[in-house]
Structures are given as C-alpha cells and as structure tokens.
Design a protein around this motif. Structure first.
Motif, mmCIF file in Angstrom:
data_model
loop_
_atom_site.group_PDB
_atom_site.id
_atom_site.type_symbol
_atom_site.label_atom_id
_atom_site.label_comp_id
_atom_site.label_asym_id
_atom_site.label_seq_id
_atom_site.Cartn_x
_atom_site.Cartn_y
_atom_site.Cartn_z
ATOM 1 N N UNK A 52 -2.058 7.140 9.666
ATOM 2 C CA UNK A 52 -2.200 7.607 8.235
ATOM 3 C C UNK A 52 -2.776 6.809 7.289
ATOM 4 N N UNK A 53 -2.553 5.469 7.424
ATOM 5 C CA UNK A 53 -3.004 4.660 6.518
ATOM 6 C C UNK A 53 -4.369 3.954 6.848
ATOM 7 N N UNK A 75 1.601 12.114 4.081
ATOM 8 C CA UNK A 75 1.857 10.482 4.170
ATOM 9 C C UNK A 75 3.119 10.233 3.471
ATOM 10 N N UNK A 76 3.194 10.856 2.424
ATOM 11 C CA UNK A 76 4.489 10.688 1.473
ATOM 12 C C UNK A 76 5.744 11.001 2.179
ATOM 13 N N UNK A 77 5.548 12.270 2.853
ATOM 14 C CA UNK A 77 6.664 12.666 3.713
ATOM 15 C C UNK A 77 7.004 11.470 4.702
ATOM 16 N N UNK A 78 5.931 11.032 5.334
ATOM 17 C CA UNK A 78 6.099 10.010 6.467
ATOM 18 C C UNK A 78 6.911 8.747 5.869
ATOM 19 N N UNK A 79 6.248 8.293 4.650
ATOM 20 C CA UNK A 79 6.815 7.051 4.233
ATOM 21 C C UNK A 79 8.533 7.167 3.833
ATOM 22 N N UNK A 96 0.889 -1.054 -0.040
ATOM 23 C CA UNK A 96 -0.039 0.115 -0.071
ATOM 24 C C UNK A 96 0.914 1.166 -0.071
ATOM 25 N N UNK A 97 1.918 1.232 0.809
ATOM 26 C CA UNK A 97 3.034 2.498 0.850
ATOM 27 C C UNK A 97 3.482 2.577 -0.523
ATOM 28 N N UNK A 98 3.935 1.380 -1.377
ATOM 29 C CA UNK A 98 4.441 1.604 -2.528
ATOM 30 C C UNK A 98 3.495 2.124 -3.623
ATOM 31 N N UNK A 99 2.466 1.799 -3.437
ATOM 32 C CA UNK A 99 1.207 2.208 -4.342
ATOM 33 C C UNK A 99 0.982 4.045 -4.170
ATOM 34 N N UNK A 100 1.115 4.292 -2.803
ATOM 35 C CA UNK A 100 0.901 5.779 -2.600
ATOM 36 C C UNK A 100 2.043 6.617 -3.136
ATOM 37 N N UNK A 101 3.339 5.925 -2.949
ATOM 38 C CA UNK A 101 4.457 6.692 -3.567
ATOM 39 C C UNK A 101 4.351 6.827 -4.936
ATOM 40 N N UNK A 102 3.836 5.726 -5.790
ATOM 41 C CA UNK A 102 3.767 5.698 -7.159
ATOM 42 C C UNK A 102 2.700 6.808 -7.566
#
Length: 360
Positions: free
Chosen positions: A101-102, A46-50, A9-15
């Motif tokens: 956040x997720x 959320x991206x900054x957090x990841x 899910x984190x990878x999807x958010x970054x993409x």
C-alpha cells in the motif's frame, strides 16, 4: 524476515486522514467537500491497515509483558505463550499488505484504458489471432465489471481484425491491463492448413491510460482535421457518406483516423484517442527521464517486445517476462487472465520493494 516499514510515512498518512476528517466535519463548500471526500476515500484502506497493524503490535507487546512479568501465574503464562505465534503471524501479514500500500502509486492506475490491437506478421492468421485477443480481453473485462466498447475496427478478410481500438471503462482498468502492451505470438495449425503444419503469427497490443482534458491540453492551432468519404475494407464499420475524420497533431505528427457513421462522433472519438496517445507519450518521456523507474517496469513497455506466446498444440501459454508457463490455454483465451495479471502485478511490486530497499 521482518518487514521494516517507514513509520514516519505512516504517521503522516494518519495525520492527513484526521485533518481531512476535521475539514469535512467543518462544513466546507460543496466543491471543496467533494475534493476532500475523494482523498478521504482513497486513504481509508491504508488507514484501516495502519490501525489494524498498530492494534496487533500493541497486543503482542502486552503478551510479551505478561510473559516477562514474574507475577503472571502459570495458566495465564501458558495462554499468552500460545497466542504469541498467532499474533506475530498476523503482524507479518499486515506488514506485507502495508508495504504494498505504501509503494509509489502510478497516478494512471485508477483510470479507464484505451486498448489497441493490431495484426502483425502472419496475414489472415494474424488477423484471426487479433480477433481472439480482443474477445479474450472482452471476457476478462466483463468479469471485472468494466465496459468494453469498440471505437474503430478494420476487419480481416478471413475474419478477425487487422486493427481494432476500444475503450475499457471502469475504475482500475488501466492498472490491470497495462502490462499487456507488447507483441503476443501464437503457434497453431490454421484451419486452412491441409498438411497440419504449425504456423507462427503475431499481434501487437497497446494499452494506454484514458486521458481527461485536465490531463492533457490540445490547442486548436496544433491540430488539423480533415473530413473525407469513408471507403474500402471495414464491412459495416465504414459508412460511405462524408463521415471519415482524420485528425493530425502537428507538433508530434500523430494521426488518428475515425470512420464510423457520425462525423460528430468521429471527431469526439478521434480526440479521445489522440489525448490518450499524447498522455502516454508524456508518461513514457517522464519515465525515460527517470530511467530507474523505466527499468522497474515489467518488461520495458516497448511495444516491439515479445511478451507472451500462446501455443495451441501444447495448450500452453508462456509469459516471457516473468517465466510463467500455464497449461490452461483454453481457459486463458476465454478470458481467465487473473493468474497471469496477478503474477505480473506481484512481480512489479517485488521490483519496486527491492529498489526501495536498495535506496535505503
């Protein structure tokens, strides 16, 4: 305990974030750009957090590699060993933030709110308490930069309100106020009580997300609008011209009354409240269909449920849903609600996390 996060899910958010960046840089049409920019800004935190989390995890991996390498000298080994606990602590803190956040987001959280307070059992004392609650919320909202505007009010004979409806305008207002829906009970000695006996009275609070026209469509043929001469109790809130408006939503039977000075304004305000009530009804229906999600709310959202007691003789406020008791009623009634609201939100997050862990 190590918090496990959904890495895919984190990878999807970054993409998605990188794709939005590329699309915005390509110079799209203005209306398309506005939509892209809105989603981009929602994802920024959320991206900054990841990215912070992944940087810290890479740092920990480097430190462990140094410690595992026999060629590392003693001084470097000592420095690396000293840094490991600090980096591990930072990673756990970042993971805990990321977990929240997720979580599934309530789409209404960012909206403004409609606040409705009605005096319940207790006569004049209940109306006075409804007035106290309204002022409490006014002060709480002012602290958060949200604008409160009364749109209809029926005053109590000894002060306070039999009923008051207000809009709370500002981003995130609904997210912070939504757990206030329910029955609020007060225990105190009324000023008119010569014998010093404690009376118990109640007021009902309903908090609805403010609905835009895009959220809920109201067809002209589904409503009946009656105009009439405003009269009766209500003090300065009621004008005696033909300005009162009653809007009936025929399919549901919901009736909204507005009796301010301007008939045009009454109609606009009435439609605003009707939209919010229909939107709230749809949300509750959807939540009932997802019975699990309904169960996870702090309390059921049922407005007949007693949620909080304000005990003046003991200076105590108790939220019954999370068994939280604070001995600072004077500050709470002045709008210092943050500790209670934060505890309710935190409890809600914990329930969602537990449910997700159970599903996994």
């Amino acid at each position: 305990m190590t918090i496990e996060l959904p890495r895919d899910r984190m990878d999807q958010v970054l993409k998605r974030f990188e794709m939005l960046e590329a699309q915005m840089a390509a110079g799209p049409e203005p209306d398309k750009y506005v939509k892209l920019a809105s989603e981009y800004s929602e994802l920024q935190e959320i991206v900054a957090g990841i990215r912070d989390l992944r940087t810290a995890e890479a740092e920990l991996a480097d430190l462990k590699a140094l410690l595992a390498d026999r060629a590392t000298d003693a001084e470097m080994r000592e420095l690396a060993a000293a840094e490991v606990p600090e980096v591990e602590e930072r990673i756990e803190s970042l993971r805990a933030s990321m977990q929240i956040m997720l979580l599934p987001k309530d789409e209404a959280d960012d909206k403004s709110a409609i606040l409705e307070i009605r005096a319940g059992t207790g006569g004049d004392e209940a109306a006075l308490f409804a007035g106290d609650l309204f002022r409490m919320y006014e002060r709480y909202c002012a602290k958060h930069g949200w604008k409160v505007e009364a749109v209809s009010a029926s005053e109590g004979e000894a002060g306070g309100y039999k009923e008051i409806i207000a809009t709370v305008s500002g981003r995130g207002a609904f997210a912070h106020l939504k757990f206030e829906s329910g029955v609020h009970r007060v225990q105190r000695v009324p000023e008119t009580e010569a014998g010093g006996r404690i009376h118990t009275s109640a007021a009902t609070v309903a908090v609805l997300p403010e609905a835009e026209e895009v959220d809920i469509e109201i067809r002209n043929e589904d409503i009946r609008i009656d105009t009439m001469r405003a009269s009766g109790a209500g003090g300065q809130h009621v004008n005696t011209t033909d300005s009162a408006v009653r809007i009936t939503h025929i399919p549901t039977g919901i009736v909204v009354m507005q009796a301010e000075k301007s008939q045009h304004q009454n109609r606009a305000r009435g439609m605003q409240i009707l939209r919010a009530r229909l939107y709230d009804m749809e949300r509750n229906k959807a939540a009932d269909e997802r019975s699990e999600a309904r169960r996870l709310q702090v309390g059921s959202g049922d407005r007949s449920e007693r949620i909080r007691t304000y005990n003046f003789p003991q200076g105590r406020v108790t939220d019954h849903r999370i068994n939280l008791t604070l001995y600072k009623l004077d500050r709470v009634i002045e709008g210092d609600l943050d500790e209670i609201v934060d505890a309710l939100i935190s409890d809600h997050h914990s329930r969602l996390i537990a449910a997700m862990d159970g599903d996994g």
